[in-house]
Design a protein around this motif. Structure first.
Motif, PDB file in Angstrom:
ATOM      1  N   THR A   1       0.816  -1.218   0.000  1.00  0.00           N
ATOM      2  CA  THR A   1       0.000   0.000   0.000  1.00  0.00           C
ATOM      3  C   THR A   1       0.849   1.267   0.000  1.00  0.00           C
ATOM      4  OG1 THR A   1      -0.165   0.020   2.427  1.00  0.00           O
ATOM      5  CG2 THR A   1      -1.859  -1.189   1.211  1.00  0.00           C
ATOM      6  N   GLY A   2       2.168   1.102  -0.034  1.00  0.00           N
ATOM      7  CA  GLY A   2       3.051   2.256  -0.149  1.00  0.00           C
ATOM      8  C   GLY A   2       3.242   2.707  -1.586  1.00  0.00           C
ATOM      9  N   ARG A   3       2.654   1.957  -2.546  1.00  0.00           N
ATOM     10  CA  ARG A   3       2.772   2.315  -3.962  1.00  0.00           C
ATOM     11  C   ARG A   3       1.377   2.557  -4.526  1.00  0.00           C
ATOM     12  NH1 ARG A   3       6.593  -1.720  -7.210  1.00  0.00           N
ATOM     13  NH2 ARG A   3       5.895  -0.285  -8.856  1.00  0.00           N
ATOM     14  N   THR A   4       0.915   3.793  -4.456  1.00  0.00           N
ATOM     15  CA  THR A   4      -0.461   4.113  -4.842  1.00  0.00           C
ATOM     16  C   THR A   4      -0.553   5.244  -5.865  1.00  0.00           C
ATOM     17  OG1 THR A   4      -0.700   5.683  -2.993  1.00  0.00           O
ATOM     18  CG2 THR A   4      -1.323   3.383  -2.587  1.00  0.00           C
ATOM     19  N   SER A   5       0.567   5.750  -6.324  1.00  0.00           N
ATOM     20  CA  SER A   5       0.549   6.899  -7.226  1.00  0.00           C
ATOM     21  C   SER A   5       0.282   6.466  -8.659  1.00  0.00           C
ATOM     22  CB  SER A   5       1.886   7.647  -7.161  1.00  0.00           C
ATOM     23  OG  SER A   5       1.959   8.639  -8.163  1.00  0.00           O
TER      24      SER A   5
ATOM     25  N   LEU B   1       0.372  -5.780 -11.699  1.00  0.00           N
ATOM     26  CA  LEU B   1      -0.907  -5.958 -11.018  1.00  0.00           C
ATOM     27  C   LEU B   1      -1.054  -4.960  -9.875  1.00  0.00           C
ATOM     28  CD1 LEU B   1      -1.142  -9.856 -10.749  1.00  0.00           C
ATOM     29  CD2 LEU B   1      -2.398  -8.369 -12.311  1.00  0.00           C
ATOM     30  N   TYR B   2      -2.251  -4.415  -9.758  1.00  0.00           N
ATOM     31  CA  TYR B   2      -2.569  -3.477  -8.684  1.00  0.00           C
ATOM     32  C   TYR B   2      -3.943  -3.823  -8.112  1.00  0.00           C
ATOM     33  CZ  TYR B   2       1.261  -0.582 -10.424  1.00  0.00           C
ATOM     34  OH  TYR B   2       2.497  -0.119 -10.811  1.00  0.00           O
ATOM     35  N   VAL B   3      -4.158  -3.438  -6.857  1.00  0.00           N
ATOM     36  CA  VAL B   3      -5.478  -3.570  -6.237  1.00  0.00           C
ATOM     37  C   VAL B   3      -6.143  -2.204  -6.254  1.00  0.00           C
ATOM     38  CG1 VAL B   3      -6.736  -4.068  -4.108  1.00  0.00           C
ATOM     39  CG2 VAL B   3      -4.843  -5.535  -4.811  1.00  0.00           C
TER      40      VAL B   3
ATOM     41  N   MET C   1     -12.552   5.927  -7.740  1.00  0.00           N
ATOM     42  CA  MET C   1     -11.559   4.900  -8.017  1.00  0.00           C
ATOM     43  C   MET C   1     -10.187   5.359  -7.546  1.00  0.00           C
ATOM     44  SD  MET C   1     -10.448   3.226 -11.694  1.00  0.00           S
ATOM     45  CE  MET C   1     -12.148   2.818 -12.086  1.00  0.00           C
ATOM     46  N   VAL C   2      -9.566   4.558  -6.690  1.00  0.00           N
ATOM     47  CA  VAL C   2      -8.220   4.855  -6.197  1.00  0.00           C
ATOM     48  C   VAL C   2      -7.401   3.570  -6.182  1.00  0.00           C
ATOM     49  CG1 VAL C   2      -8.920   6.828  -4.782  1.00  0.00           C
ATOM     50  CG2 VAL C   2      -8.908   4.542  -3.784  1.00  0.00           C
ATOM     51  N   ILE C   3      -6.101   3.723  -6.348  1.00  0.00           N
ATOM     52  CA  ILE C   3      -5.196   2.579  -6.243  1.00  0.00           C
ATOM     53  C   ILE C   3      -4.888   2.332  -4.775  1.00  0.00           C
ATOM     54  CG2 ILE C   3      -2.890   1.702  -6.784  1.00  0.00           C
ATOM     55  CD1 ILE C   3      -2.909   3.361  -9.298  1.00  0.00           C
ATOM     56  N   LEU C   4      -5.126   1.100  -4.327  1.00  0.00           N
ATOM     57  CA  LEU C   4      -4.816   0.739  -2.940  1.00  0.00           C
ATOM     58  C   LEU C   4      -3.382   0.244  -2.793  1.00  0.00           C
ATOM     59  CD1 LEU C   4      -8.087  -1.092  -1.826  1.00  0.00           C
ATOM     60  CD2 LEU C   4      -7.388   1.265  -1.362  1.00  0.00           C
ATOM     61  N   GLY C   5      -2.804  -0.277  -3.867  1.00  0.00           N
ATOM     62  CA  GLY C   5      -1.428  -0.730  -3.759  1.00  0.00           C
ATOM     63  C   GLY C   5      -1.018  -1.637  -4.905  1.00  0.00           C
TER      64      GLY C   5
END
Length: 238
Positions: A165-169, A178-180, A224-228
């Motif tokens: 979860t430290g990679r959300t940008s 792959l991303y969640v 919509m947001v990237i969780l990680g």
């Protein structure tokens, strides 16, 4: 005998699997010259996970040469460690952390509105060394259960993925990784690709689940947001 750097291991695996430079470049959506450069200079850290996945080898082996090239269980992520039997009563080892699961929670019964929160009971143990090798800080590690068939044949229904979860940008998206995603309260695991004015969500099972393109404005409208970033997956089920 362990070769000297990741470029040597890349070349050896490609020869063993009879993968041409052109085929790998197309699979990674990169330039052919990049593949040739990696042979002599080594694989860039930002591409190591994508190359490991493309070759079906363990990330740690590709990066350092340590351990076996491939995981024993082909359904596991190439960098998955051997499973240990444990339950909630098993004492935590010094080099372990309990990583919590994320889950969808209905905000009010029958409302149809969902939010993402951490489970208070479900956890999965990871070795601190394994997290460090994947560039994940302990406090940023979470787990998510995959639902549905959109990511077949790589991720089956009920598979578990480890998320950094430290990679959300959005600016730091690595195309094809792959991303969640938190999509209006729904947990989704997808390959992401950057577009000039937004992002593309891609499933492995593209016959039943075609690409989804969203502009930045549409992403805001749909919460919509990237969780990680996904750093591990396996068939653990809770």
């Amino acid at each position: 005998m362990t070769t000297q750097h990741s470029g040597d291991r890349l070349r050896a695996q490609m020869q063993q699997q009879r993968i041409s430079n052109t085929d790998l470049a197309a699979k990674l959506d990169t330039k052919l010259q990049n593949i040739n450069n990696w042979f002599s200079r080594g694989i860039p850290a930002g591409k190591m996970m994508a190359v490991a996945r493309a070759l079906g080898v363990r990330y740690e082996w590709l990066e350092t040469g340590e351990g076996a090239a491939k995981a024993t269980d082909p359904t596991e992520h190439p960098d998955a460690e051997p499973m240990k039997l444990w339950d909630d009563e098993t004492p935590m080892e010094d080099d372990e952390v309990a990583v919590p699961f994320l889950r969808e929670v209905e905000l009010a019964a029958g409302s149809g509105r969902f939010a993402i929160e951490e489970s208070q009971t479900a956890t999965l143990r990871f070795g601190k060394r394994s997290l460090r090798n994947n560039g994940v800080q302990y406090e940023h590690a979470r787990c998510v259960t995959v639902r549905g068939n959109s990511m077949l044949p790589i991720l089956r229904d009920g598979a578990t993925v480890g998320v950094n979860t430290g990679r959300t940008s959005f600016a730091d998206i690595v195309d094809g990784d792959l991303y969640v995603i938190n999509h209006n309260g729904q947990l989704r695991v997808k390959q992401l690709y950057r577009l000039p004015n937004g992002i593309r969500l891609r499933s492995f099972n593209r016959e039943e689940h075609p690409d989804e393109d969203y502009t930045y404005r549409e992403m805001q409208d749909e919460n919509m947001v990237i969780l990680g970033h996904v750093f591990w997956w396996g068939m653990y089920a809770r």
